[in-house]
Write an enzyme that holds these catalytic residues in place. Structure first.
Site, PDB file in Angstrom:
ATOM      1  N   LYS A  58       2.880   2.894   6.130  1.00  0.00           N
ATOM      2  CA  LYS A  58       3.049   4.249   5.631  1.00  0.00           C
ATOM      3  C   LYS A  58       2.602   5.270   6.661  1.00  0.00           C
ATOM      4  O   LYS A  58       3.345   6.123   6.730  1.00  0.00           O
ATOM      5  CB  LYS A  58       2.115   4.168   4.245  1.00  0.00           C
ATOM      6  CG  LYS A  58       2.689   3.366   3.281  1.00  0.00           C
ATOM      7  CD  LYS A  58       3.896   3.783   2.667  1.00  0.00           C
ATOM      8  CE  LYS A  58       4.388   2.973   1.467  1.00  0.00           C
ATOM      9  NZ  LYS A  58       5.718   3.048   0.878  1.00  0.00           N
ATOM     10  N   SER A 111       0.927   6.709   0.628  1.00  0.00           N
ATOM     11  CA  SER A 111      -0.169   5.911  -0.234  1.00  0.00           C
ATOM     12  C   SER A 111      -1.395   6.560   0.288  1.00  0.00           C
ATOM     13  O   SER A 111      -1.896   6.715   1.632  1.00  0.00           O
ATOM     14  CB  SER A 111       0.125   4.445  -0.034  1.00  0.00           C
ATOM     15  OG  SER A 111      -1.181   3.899  -0.528  1.00  0.00           O
ATOM     16  N   TYR A 125       0.477  -2.956   5.815  1.00  0.00           N
ATOM     17  CA  TYR A 125       1.061  -2.156   4.759  1.00  0.00           C
ATOM     18  C   TYR A 125       0.649  -0.758   5.080  1.00  0.00           C
ATOM     19  O   TYR A 125       1.476   0.318   5.076  1.00  0.00           O
ATOM     20  CB  TYR A 125       0.595  -2.778   3.464  1.00  0.00           C
ATOM     21  CG  TYR A 125       1.026  -1.420   2.299  1.00  0.00           C
ATOM     22  CD1 TYR A 125       2.229  -1.096   1.897  1.00  0.00           C
ATOM     23  CD2 TYR A 125       0.171  -0.848   1.582  1.00  0.00           C
ATOM     24  CE1 TYR A 125       2.719  -0.537   1.102  1.00  0.00           C
ATOM     25  CE2 TYR A 125       0.356   0.164   0.732  1.00  0.00           C
ATOM     26  CZ  TYR A 125       1.844   0.336   0.298  1.00  0.00           C
ATOM     27  OH  TYR A 125       2.101   1.366  -0.747  1.00  0.00           O
TER      28      TYR A 125
END
Ligand code: NAD
Ligand code: UDP
Length: 346
Positions: free
Chosen positions: A159, A131, A155
């Protein structure tokens, strides 16, 4: 590639979800055989029934968790899998701040558990869903792929950690082939209106929120911040049509099947739109009003974020083709044909 039995078979983790289901449809269209592994924690098996109906080909689903190594081992022993497209993961930024352990467990722990099984089975090709969140608050836009990695929430950390794990894995065993795809803001739906984004509860993201206002499920859009240093004071993002994104995966898969090594690319359009531009474009596409109110900034938000996607063109011969009009029109078709998402099946 034809339908022959020899067509490569790929495992798609999280393939019942939003981006995964659109990618499964493109993979089937490109001639791949597909097997989906999804625990349905944020999706509905109806998406894959519709993918099978649209493609006229099977889109089989194993309901299970990537952290369940005995299930994954059995699956890999049974099926001749040649590569994995790894979408499975949790993706809500706010939730990741409140429940970091479940994000590290599901995303990082889930990926290492999966990679162990793949290594044992000798399946060494992966396309990974990363992302633009890994860049945090970028120093410059458009963001090149070698910009500093500085995720601002758990989050994004998951990643970035998974990217590092994959880089270390390729370094340890050069037979691995890994594509890291950093998505910008995926929006839109398949033009058939049969599959699309079906968030549970009130959407966090702009496009599904706007479409639920337009369809009458929500009263008005709260625009988070009107005082950013952007053209109209609202946040600017690089929205990419999910069908373009899905095609980017097909291109990345072809490359990992062809040669070992690792590469990382941005998947975006390279141009940004503000919240108010999106709202106006959606009103145009839907013929509905989208009432809005400008409120305070959302904590952790950045002013603007858009991709330098030139490396994807160079390495994959891929670039986004669908514009804002198609993004809004296709979102609207999906939303108005399925006002309750997959819960209202037909
Ligand atoms: P999604 O929630 O619709 O899809 C994820 C799928 O993974 C769901 O079907 C869910 O049930 C499944 N899943 C979650 N944990 C699992 C587990 N432990 N085992 C098996 N299945 C599991 O989300 P999406 O928007 O399609 O995103 C797909 C991937 O792309 C995610 O990894 C996400 O982080 C990444 N991504 C998404 C966006 C975005 O804005 N949508 C942007 C950048 C990156
Ligand atoms: N946004 C908004 N209202 C909402 C949801 C989002 O104004 O209800 C804004 C948000 O501040 C950002 C843009 O829309 O400027 C895109 O937000 P989204 O959550 O979709 O993506 P991200 O912030 O993760 O890029």
């Amino acid at each position: 590639m034809d339908e022959a039995h020899s067509a490569p078979k790929v495992l798609v983790t999280g393939g019942a979800g939003y981006i995964g289901s659109h990618t499964v449809l493109e993979l089937l269209g490109a001639g791949y055989r597909v097997m989906v592994l999804d625990n349905l924690s944020n999706s509905n098996a109806e998406s894959l029934r519709r993918v099978a109906e649209l493609s006229g080909k099977p889109a089989p689903l194993v309901v299970g968790d990537i952290r369940d190594q005995s299930l994954v081992r059995d699956l890999l022993a049974r099926e001749q899998i040649q590569a994995v497209l790894h979408f499975a993961g949790l993706k809500a930024v706010g939730e990741s701040v409140e429940q970091p352990l479940s994000y590290y467990d599901n995303n990082v722990g889930g990926t290492t558990a999966l990679l162990e099984c793949l290594a044992e089975a000798g399946v060494r090709a992966m396309v990974f869903s990363s992302s633009a969140t890994v860049y945090g608050d970028p120093r410059h836009v458009p963001i090149p792929v070698d910009a500093p990695i500085a995720p601002a929430n758990p989050y994004g950390q998951t990643k970035a950690m998974i990217e590092q794990i994959l880089a270390d894995l390729v370094h340890s065993d050069p037979r691995w082939a890994v594509a890291i795809l950093r998505y910008f803001n995926p929006v839109g739906a398949h033009p058939s209106g049969r599959i699309g984004e079906d968030p549970r509860g009130i959407p966090n993201n702009l496009m599904p929120y706007v479409s639920q206002v337009a369809v009458g499920r929500l009263a008005e859009l709260a625009v988070f911040g009107g005082d950013y240093p952007t053209l109209d004071g609202t946040g600017v993002r690089d929205y990419i049509h999910v069908v373009d994104l899905a095609r980017g995966h097909v291109a990345a898969l072809a490359r990992v099947l062809a040669r070992p090594g690792a590469f990382t690319v941005n998947l975006g359009t390279g141009r940004g739109y503000s919240v108010l531009e999106i709202t106006r474009a959606f009103e145009g596409a839907s013929g509905r009003q989208v009432p809005y109110r400008i409120v305070g900034r959302r904590p952790g938000d950045i002013a603007q974020c858009y991709a330098d996607a030139s490396l994807a063109l160079q390495l994959l011969d891929w670039q986004a083709e669908l514009g804002l009009e198609a993004m809004c029109a296709d979102t609207w078709r999906w939303q108005s044909d399925n006002p309750q998402g997959y819960r209202e099946t037909s």
